[in-house]
Enzyme design. Structure first.
Site, PDB file in Angstrom:
ATOM      1  N   LYS A  20     -32.261 -20.020 -18.028  1.00 33.70           N
ATOM      2  CA  LYS A  20     -30.961 -20.029 -18.631  1.00 33.70           C
ATOM      3  C   LYS A  20     -30.752 -18.576 -18.729  1.00 33.70           C
ATOM      4  CE  LYS A  20     -28.560 -22.639 -22.486  1.00 33.70           C
ATOM      5  NZ  LYS A  20     -28.905 -23.311 -23.501  1.00 33.70           N
TER       6      LYS A  20
ATOM      7  N   SER B 249     -25.969 -27.439 -23.422  1.00 38.02           N
ATOM      8  CA  SER B 249     -25.422 -26.270 -22.705  1.00 38.02           C
ATOM      9  C   SER B 249     -26.500 -25.681 -21.316  1.00 38.02           C
ATOM     10  CB  SER B 249     -25.461 -25.021 -23.612  1.00 38.02           C
ATOM     11  OG  SER B 249     -26.564 -24.606 -24.246  1.00 38.02           O
TER      12      SER B 249
ATOM     13  N   SER C  85     -29.367 -29.136 -26.271  1.00 35.30           N
ATOM     14  CA  SER C  85     -29.040 -28.670 -24.909  1.00 35.30           C
ATOM     15  C   SER C  85     -30.063 -28.615 -24.061  1.00 35.30           C
ATOM     16  CB  SER C  85     -28.524 -27.115 -25.557  1.00 35.30           C
ATOM     17  OG  SER C  85     -27.367 -27.195 -25.822  1.00 35.30           O
TER      18      SER C  85
END
Lengths: 558, 100
Positions: A151, A229, A253
């Site tokens: 990420k 996310s 997330s």
């Protein structure tokens, strides 16, 4: 049919009957011994932790990260390999790291820019060069030549790390996060930085709110969310653009995208995996974890990344990393998969209520667990569970505001649509924060004394455990069509008491040993589809407001 | 000075904007009200009002000050303390409850 009896499994060695997983196996004496050894652990900071934390609890049938059987489809298309399969092929010399990485980069170049948009940055040259080097290097470990994505809030030395935000738009760290150091020490190849919800909130979009990442199960329809996310991380793994990815979770997330993308996504106990070198959202709720295809893959990555890190005091003085690979190795007796440990699987009220596809898939999954030999039990929720896990008691946004205060003063527009995740806490008073922090102890006390006295692991429907750092893991249990007729994943979320990753992974691994849902692969995008030309959608006040309301109800996706 | 027990939106907005101003946070750079924008002043104020009203529920909640200390890291703390034999929710009790 996606389940079978699998009576053809070869029997595995008998598990050590004297070994109990850490959620019931830690005693004070061994804990104090570990505390004494914590200083010694510092010398190994950023070094590859041992694959097996085998000390006094050594088990006779140690697990192996290598696959007994590599599926034919993984042999013909390397991007289909799980970590376990890739490791098996690479170690035996049947697959070169450069071939595997080249296949991913080719696939990324073909599909990612227009369809998946799972990556913010793709490291074509760096990944190719490292893979070629690994071709000529002695086998390092289970991630030798395996392609991973991180990420875009994981620090990567010399590589843009934006958190997909205006604030960090030009940020290039001068060191790697602990997770990347450990992954690379185990042989991993970083393919790129995965797209994410801006500042680790909501569905991945550009910082100004234009939708980017698509769900690989509906690559031609941008309206189907990959969730957030860590949506880019989830899409990259599900879309076969990486063997595995890592994401972060502060409020759903990892488990959110794990669910939407049909993955085995592990949000470990807080402190189990170092968050040193992660752009923080909060100080007390941030976690990292793998978004993988199988329990074994999640175990391999967590094993490599986890353990003490003196750069992150939250990881010190905790139970040692157990042998997660062994825990994720199914146990077979007389040709049948059986529980590694006797385990009570708790079912919360309403979990299977209804007749929709999700409820039916949950019932089928629980029946499968019962057939394996797990004890499935209905449980009651702790007193005031909804209240204590609800928005009023979530004071973590104060931490965000404290961390990013200088940016709030500089220009609130830097936060784009995520601003309402920061500003409200500015008007909260200190007593509220103090009360919220004290309520955490009440909540975990009640979870331990009123929930985990009824069961060992528990089916969850949201991310209500995040505030107190309990582990969660998603896994795929079926599919159902959406309103447009697109078949989308149905996943379950398993939770447990602190440091119960072993037991959770053992349950999911047993389930995956008798089912095949996790092997399904999403179809590639349809190039000629009219839907692929749908104008990008944009997140507005109304969407953000809806997310904020969800957050207040305790189902935050950040 | 009388303190409003059920403050109106306007009263809360005044409080919020005063607090922002005091800290140097300027939300006037946002559009006042624009549902097509990512965020506007109205949505910011609405979120802040909700948080303030929820705060009352939180502060009214009674906790035992002797046993429920502030906990930044609930799960690690459980390992740091509760896995020991002196823990309030000791592992032994849990194992006993589960029949191990």
């Amino acid at each position: 049919m996606s389940t079978d009896d699998r009576t053809d499994h070869p029997d595995t060695p008998e598990p050590n009957p004297d070994y109990q997983p850490q959620d019931v196996g830690i005693d004070r004496r061994s804990f104090l011994v570990r505390l004494g050894a914590a200083g010694a652990a510092g010398a190994a900071v950023a070094a590859l932790p041992p694959i097996a934390g085998r000390t006094a609890h050594a088990a006779p049938n140690s697990g192996t990260p290598f696959a007994d059987v590599v599926r034919p489809e993984a042999r013909t298309d390397p991007t289909e390999c799980t970590i376990s399969e890739a490791a098996t092929l690479i170690k035996s010399g049947k697959l070169k790291p450069s071939t595997l990485i080249g296949a991913y980069l080719e696939r990324i170049a073909k599909w990612d820019p227009q369809y998946y948009q799972a990556y913010n940055t793709v490291l074509y040259d760096e990944a190719s060069q490292r893979a070629l080097k690994l071709d000529r290097t002695k086998y390092i470990g289970p991630l030798h030549g395996v392609g991973i994505g991180l990420k875009d809030n994981f620090y990567t030395e010399g590589i843009l790390t934006t958190a997909n935000s205006y604030i960090f738009a030009d940020f290039v760290p001068d060191y790697d996060c602990t997770a990347l150091t450990r992954l690379e020490n185990a042989g991993a190849v970083l393919l790129g930085k995965c797209q994410m919800g801006p500042l680790a909130g909501g569905r991945p979009t550009t910082p100004d709110g234009t939708v980017t990442t698509r769900n690989p199960w509906a690559p031609n329809d941008p309206s189907v969310t990959p969730s957030g996310s860590s949506g880019g991380s989830g899409a990259a793994t599900a879309g076969r653009l990486a063997t595995c990815t890592l994401g972060t979770q502060t409020g759903g997330s990892i488990t959110g995208p794990g669910g939407s993308n049909g993955l085995t996504a592990l949000k470990p106990t807080h402190g189990r995996l170092s968050v040193y070198g992660i752009i923080p959202l909060t100080i007390t709720r941030d976690h990292i974890g793998p978004l993988a295809r199988t329990a074994m893959d999640a175990a391999i990555v967590a094993q490599v990344v986890g353990g003490p890190d003196l750069n992150d005091p939250r990881t010190i003085g905790l139970p040692p990393m157990p042998d997660l690979v062994e825990a994720a190795t199914p146990v077979v007796k007389k040709g049948r998969v059986v529980p590694r440990w006797p385990t009570r699987v708790g079912v919360i009220p309403g979990y299977t209520t209804g007749t929709n596809a999700t409820a039916l898939a949950r019932v089928a999954m629980l029946n499968t667990l019962a057939n394996i030999g797990f004890e499935v039990v209905d449980i009651t929720l702790p007193d005031e569970f909804s209240l204590l896990t609800g928005g009023a008691f979530n004071v973590s946004s104060s931490e965000r505001a404290e961390i990013d205060f200088k940016y709030l003063k500089q220009d609130v527009r830097l936060f784009g649509g995520r601003l309402t995740g920061w500003l409200p806490s500015i008007v909260q008073g200190g007593p509220e924060v103090a009360k919220g922090l004290r309520a955490r102890l009440l909540l975990i006390d009640r979870c331990m004394s009123q929930m985990f006295n009824q069961c060992d692991v528990v089916m969850q429907t949201g991310s209500t455990f995040d505030g107190i750092g309990l582990p969660l893991c998603t896994y795929l249990i079926g599919f159902a069509p959406n309103a447009a007729g697109i078949s989308l994943p149905i996943t379950s979320v398993l939770g447990g008491p602190p440091f119960s990753e072993e037991r959770m992974l053992s349950v999911i691994a047993a389930y995956q040993a008798v089912t095949t849902w996790h092997n399904r692969r999403p179809a590639d995008p349809l190039v000629s589809s009219a839907k692929s030309r749908i104008a990008p959608t944009r997140i507005t006040c109304r969407d953000v407001d809806r997310e904020c309301r969800a957050a207040m109800e305790g189902s935050e996706i950040v | 000075m009388a303190v409003p027990t059920n403050p109106t939106d306007a009263e809360l907005n005044a409080y919020i904007l005063f607090r922002f101003g005091m800290l140097g946070i300027d939300i006037s750079v946002l559009p006042f009200q624009d549902s097509t924008a990512q965020v506007d002043q109205v949505s910011v104020l609405s979120s802040c009002r909700s948080t303030l009203r929820q705060s009352l529920q939180l502060l009214d909640y009674e906790l035992d000050v002797q046993t429920h200390i502030a906990t930044y890291y609930a799960s690690p703390q459980w390992a740091w303390t509760q896995m020991g034999e002196e823990g309030r929710i000791s592992l032994a009790k849990r194992k006993q409850a589960l029949g191990y």
